[in-house]
Motif scaffolding. Sequence first.
Motif, PDB file in Angstrom:
ATOM      1  N   SER A   1       0.827  -1.206   0.000  1.00 13.16           N
ATOM      2  CA  SER A   1       0.000   0.000   0.000  1.00 13.16           C
ATOM      3  C   SER A   1       0.858   1.252   0.000  1.00 13.16           C
ATOM      4  CB  SER A   1      -0.941  -0.005   1.214  1.00 13.16           C
ATOM      5  OG  SER A   1      -0.224   0.144   2.420  1.00 13.16           O
ATOM      6  N   MET A   2       1.966   1.232   0.733  1.00 13.69           N
ATOM      7  CA  MET A   2       2.882   2.380   0.736  1.00 13.69           C
ATOM      8  C   MET A   2       3.544   2.540  -0.639  1.00 13.69           C
ATOM      9  SD  MET A   2       2.896   4.053   3.576  1.00 13.69           S
ATOM     10  CE  MET A   2       1.244   3.754   4.142  1.00 13.69           C
ATOM     11  N   ARG A   3       3.899   1.417  -1.210  1.00 10.18           N
ATOM     12  CA  ARG A   3       4.564   1.431  -2.530  1.00 10.18           C
ATOM     13  C   ARG A   3       3.680   2.116  -3.571  1.00 10.18           C
ATOM     14  NH1 ARG A   3       5.248  -4.116  -3.176  1.00 10.18           N
ATOM     15  NH2 ARG A   3       7.003  -3.954  -1.723  1.00 10.18           N
ATOM     16  N   GLU A   4       2.380   1.818  -3.503  1.00 12.77           N
ATOM     17  CA  GLU A   4       1.461   2.381  -4.489  1.00 12.77           C
ATOM     18  C   GLU A   4       1.059   3.818  -4.169  1.00 12.77           C
ATOM     19  OE1 GLU A   4      -1.893  -0.181  -4.876  1.00 12.77           O
ATOM     20  OE2 GLU A   4      -0.690  -1.972  -5.252  1.00 12.77           O
ATOM     21  N   ALA A   5       0.943   4.116  -2.888  1.00 11.13           N
ATOM     22  CA  ALA A   5       0.367   5.414  -2.509  1.00 11.13           C
ATOM     23  C   ALA A   5       1.380   6.549  -2.447  1.00 11.13           C
ATOM     24  CB  ALA A   5      -0.323   5.280  -1.150  1.00 11.13           C
ATOM     25  N   LEU A   6       2.646   6.221  -2.156  1.00 13.56           N
ATOM     26  CA  LEU A   6       3.628   7.288  -1.926  1.00 13.56           C
ATOM     27  C   LEU A   6       4.185   7.813  -3.242  1.00 13.56           C
ATOM     28  CD1 LEU A   6       5.566   5.825   1.138  1.00 13.56           C
ATOM     29  CD2 LEU A   6       3.822   7.616   1.131  1.00 13.56           C
ATOM     30  N   PRO A   7       4.451   9.114  -3.303  1.00 20.43           N
ATOM     31  CA  PRO A   7       5.036   9.690  -4.520  1.00 20.43           C
ATOM     32  C   PRO A   7       6.425   9.110  -4.788  1.00 20.43           C
ATOM     33  CG  PRO A   7       5.047  11.285  -2.715  1.00 20.43           C
ATOM     34  CD  PRO A   7       4.215  10.135  -2.262  1.00 20.43           C
ATOM     35  N   LYS A   8       6.850   9.138  -6.025  1.00 19.03           N
ATOM     36  CA  LYS A   8       8.094   8.489  -6.434  1.00 19.03           C
ATOM     37  C   LYS A   8       9.322   9.037  -5.720  1.00 19.03           C
ATOM     38  CE  LYS A   8       6.107   5.646  -9.227  1.00 19.03           C
ATOM     39  NZ  LYS A   8       5.983   4.236  -8.784  1.00 19.03           N
ATOM     40  N   HIS A   9       9.268  10.300  -5.293  1.00 17.78           N
ATOM     41  CA  HIS A   9      10.434  10.899  -4.648  1.00 17.78           C
ATOM     42  C   HIS A   9      10.519  10.575  -3.169  1.00 17.78           C
ATOM     43  CE1 HIS A   9       7.809  13.869  -2.732  1.00 17.78           C
ATOM     44  NE2 HIS A   9       7.232  14.048  -3.912  1.00 17.78           N
ATOM     45  N   ASP A  10       9.518   9.855  -2.620  1.00 17.28           N
ATOM     46  CA  ASP A  10       9.525   9.574  -1.186  1.00 17.28           C
ATOM     47  C   ASP A  10      10.678   8.634  -0.836  1.00 17.28           C
ATOM     48  OD1 ASP A  10       7.432   9.820   1.286  1.00 17.28           O
ATOM     49  OD2 ASP A  10       8.544   7.925   1.370  1.00 17.28           O
ATOM     50  N   PRO A  11      11.414   8.893   0.272  1.00 14.00           N
ATOM     51  CA  PRO A  11      12.551   8.048   0.651  1.00 14.00           C
ATOM     52  C   PRO A  11      12.190   6.591   0.914  1.00 14.00           C
ATOM     53  CG  PRO A  11      12.645  10.143   1.827  1.00 14.00           C
ATOM     54  CD  PRO A  11      11.324  10.101   1.115  1.00 14.00           C
ATOM     55  N   PHE A  12      10.902   6.280   1.123  1.00 12.45           N
ATOM     56  CA  PHE A  12      10.518   4.889   1.346  1.00 12.45           C
ATOM     57  C   PHE A  12      10.960   4.009   0.187  1.00 12.45           C
ATOM     58  CE2 PHE A  12       7.515   1.427   0.498  1.00 12.45           C
ATOM     59  CZ  PHE A  12       7.598   0.704   1.682  1.00 12.45           C
ATOM     60  N   HIS A  13      10.879   4.523  -1.043  1.00 15.79           N
ATOM     61  CA  HIS A  13      11.184   3.707  -2.208  1.00 15.79           C
ATOM     62  C   HIS A  13      12.649   3.281  -2.244  1.00 15.79           C
ATOM     63  CE1 HIS A  13       7.186   4.340  -3.759  1.00 15.79           C
ATOM     64  NE2 HIS A  13       7.328   5.650  -3.681  1.00 15.79           N
ATOM     65  N   ALA A  14      13.526   4.044  -1.579  1.00 18.96           N
ATOM     66  CA  ALA A  14      14.948   3.695  -1.579  1.00 18.96           C
ATOM     67  C   ALA A  14      15.230   2.457  -0.728  1.00 18.96           C
ATOM     68  CB  ALA A  14      15.771   4.881  -1.068  1.00 18.96           C
ATOM     69  N   ILE A  15      14.362   2.147   0.226  1.00 20.32           N
ATOM     70  CA  ILE A  15      14.585   0.958   1.064  1.00 20.32           C
ATOM     71  C   ILE A  15      13.596  -0.157   0.750  1.00 20.32           C
ATOM     72  CG2 ILE A  15      15.580   2.261   2.993  1.00 20.32           C
ATOM     73  CD1 ILE A  15      12.811   1.859   4.396  1.00 20.32           C
ATOM     74  N   ASP A  16      12.671   0.088  -0.145  1.00 20.99           N
ATOM     75  CA  ASP A  16      11.654  -0.904  -0.485  1.00 20.99           C
ATOM     76  C   ASP A  16      12.289  -2.057  -1.261  1.00 20.99           C
ATOM     77  OD1 ASP A  16       9.241  -2.188  -0.867  1.00 20.99           O
ATOM     78  OD2 ASP A  16       8.674  -0.947  -2.587  1.00 20.99           O
ATOM     79  N   ARG A  17      12.152  -3.264  -0.755  1.00 20.28           N
ATOM     80  CA  ARG A  17      12.733  -4.447  -1.397  1.00 20.28           C
ATOM     81  C   ARG A  17      11.734  -5.590  -1.360  1.00 20.28           C
ATOM     82  NH1 ARG A  17      16.242  -1.038  -0.963  1.00 20.28           N
ATOM     83  NH2 ARG A  17      18.438  -1.253  -0.384  1.00 20.28           N
TER      84      ARG A  17
END
Length: 780
Positions: free
Chosen positions: A258-274
Amino acid sequence: MAEATDSPVKEAAVLGAGVMGAAIAAHLANAGVTVHLLDIVPEGAKDRDTVAKTAIQKLLKQDPAPFTHKRNAKRVQPGNIEDHLDRLASCDWIVEAVIERLDIKQALYRRLDEKRKPGSVVSSNTSTIPLAALTDGMPDTFRRDFLITHFFNPPRYMRLLELVAGPDTRPDAVAAIEAFGDRGLGKSVVHCNDTPGFIANRIGIYWLTASIVHAQEMGVGIEEADAVIGRPFGIPKTGVFGLMDLVGLDLMPHVMGSMREALPKHDPFHAIDRELPVVRQMIEAGYTGRKGKGGFYRINREGGGKAKEVVSLDDFTYSPVTRPKPDCLEAARHGGVAALLQSPDKVAAYARKVMGATLAYAAYLVPEVHDDPAAIDEAIRLGYNWKQGPFELIDAIGAANLAQALKAEEQPVPAFLQQIGDGSFYRTVDGELQVFRADGQYHTVRRADGVLRLADVKRRGKPVVKNGSASLWDLGDGIACLEFHTKMNAIDNKIMEMIHTAIATVPKSFKALVIHNEGSNFSAGANLGLAMFAANIAAWDQIEQMVEGGQTAYRALKYAPFPVIGAPSGMALGGGCEVLLHCDAVQAHMETYMGLVEPGVGVVPAWGGCTEMLARYAANPKLPKGPMPPTGKAFETISVATVAKSAEEAKQHGFLRESDRITMNRDRVLADAKALALELAEGYQPPEKPEYVLPGPSGKVALDLAVDSFRQQGKTTLHDLTVADKLGEVLSGGDADMTEPKGEDFLLALERKAFMELVKTEPTLQRIEHMLETGKPLRN
């Protein structure tokens, strides 16, 4: 139970009887509300209400209990969405807690909007779907009454309620739910922006993801990770992997997705998402955490054993736990988290990576999720049980130190962290706590109206008098507050000294005394370590003096020339319970857990606990008249170390009187206790000394027969029988003649005698030692 008479919510409905919906309904019932729990009608079901009825039955069996008292379950009315939407016409608040699918939620909203009464509030418990999407296409009248109320599981115990209002939501609808959430449900209500995950889960999911990803990539074992990302940072002892086991591993892919889909591409979450292959393997094999076969930790019961094991993140194999103690933990003991993060070992590097990134992420989210760090800290403290929120931790580490560590890791420094520079997010000015907000200015941290925090009182002045174990504070308006501040608020000689000092001090400058502290627990009882030390050197006179000193101090409280109000929260056990038994009145937090647990360590209550419980039961109109019923009831309660698991249950067991009061919100306990103290101070007269009619030897025989039946059933140990025998002597009055009433002195002497005889036995000393070493009772 909580009273709902002055509440904006007297009747409610919860649509969706899943784990969260049912538990929300239970807590609404705890607040005195009649609540309709509705769900679907399963295909072919003979009982169309079976989903809701089954959910209620599960609630009654759960541990920890969702209900503060089982009788509250009667307030939950089962039904179904097909037949019973008409019930919404009488509801003040409708909570939607169905599956996280927008189409299903909106279809339900259209149906319920036709049935609800005008002006009733509708809210969703969603944590993933924005409010704007939920209300898109809905009528203006619906949008004005709609908001998001995001509870945390389990709703009875988790104090955070995230509240999201839309641009069209009526301010009075927001105010009504905020007021009821605060006073009725005991929640700390945090207003959130309409952003993905709101506050607590936005940061919490990032933290959980970073913890597992970096552990795998840095080769840090799960036990090492939990050892460092746990108690040193004020995070629950489960650590991060133990927390995921508790919540359920099967939720991880969903929340991350849900975070992967909802957060904007520049959000730092995507850098640790695996992708997490090990987690996927575990879920597929049924290792979904505590609710499954185990998770990152499991209990191996092969061969009839019970061995705790931990999984390897490399190959999904389990091995015995080893409880490692990384070098950085020693640094933390002496220099706190700042010293831990500066340690050279690999585990400290892992902590820098995880906690540095998480704290930086919190700073990055200002002002997107909120412009006030105090609100963010509150959400994380109460939503994830951290002792300190992210910005409080940054202050403990040093904002400049964190910025430097981020630069060393070649990580960006958030603008808000740069803005504070080498300053701190919190400061105290003229006794007022202030916080640095997104506008670049410090603002006073505001409490809700009617909230009184002892921490705020302590910022504004010095104690009236203090020693190493207790302090006396001025609450204003002529009310003093006695605070314990030992480890676990265990009661020692210095607390007894401060009780006497308070009794001498209060009449000179105050009207009444409140006994309160803001520790996790009111008091875990007597300081067993001191008793064990004295026993080891056979200082029996010293132990007897301690027992007699406690009796004298507590009786001085009871007969003080001013009212004494107990204001507990958390555990009030043994000697902590006995303090409250001697107060004129108690203003208890609903989550107060009271009990006389002394038999668990091989002794009897001897600071007046037996004496006071006999008086309580003798005055209970529900018990038959005569000397034996109070004795039997007191024996039944004390001999098995009964602990009430809520303030409501404490009334049932007699630890609280029916006239004692209950506060749902912990932050309001002290203010409510102060108001009660002022109320009782008008024309106060100390209580009259009671007389006791005791059953004597014949009563002791009856108690012996009851104990023998338990022995024959194999429900008691050998030393249980010894302790029960001494307890029976106290409660029956020993050789007392039942025709001659006895005073308190007689019973207190029996308490001391029984205690001293038991404390000299080897099995009791073994129980005390075991409790000190493990925190658990020994059955010997």
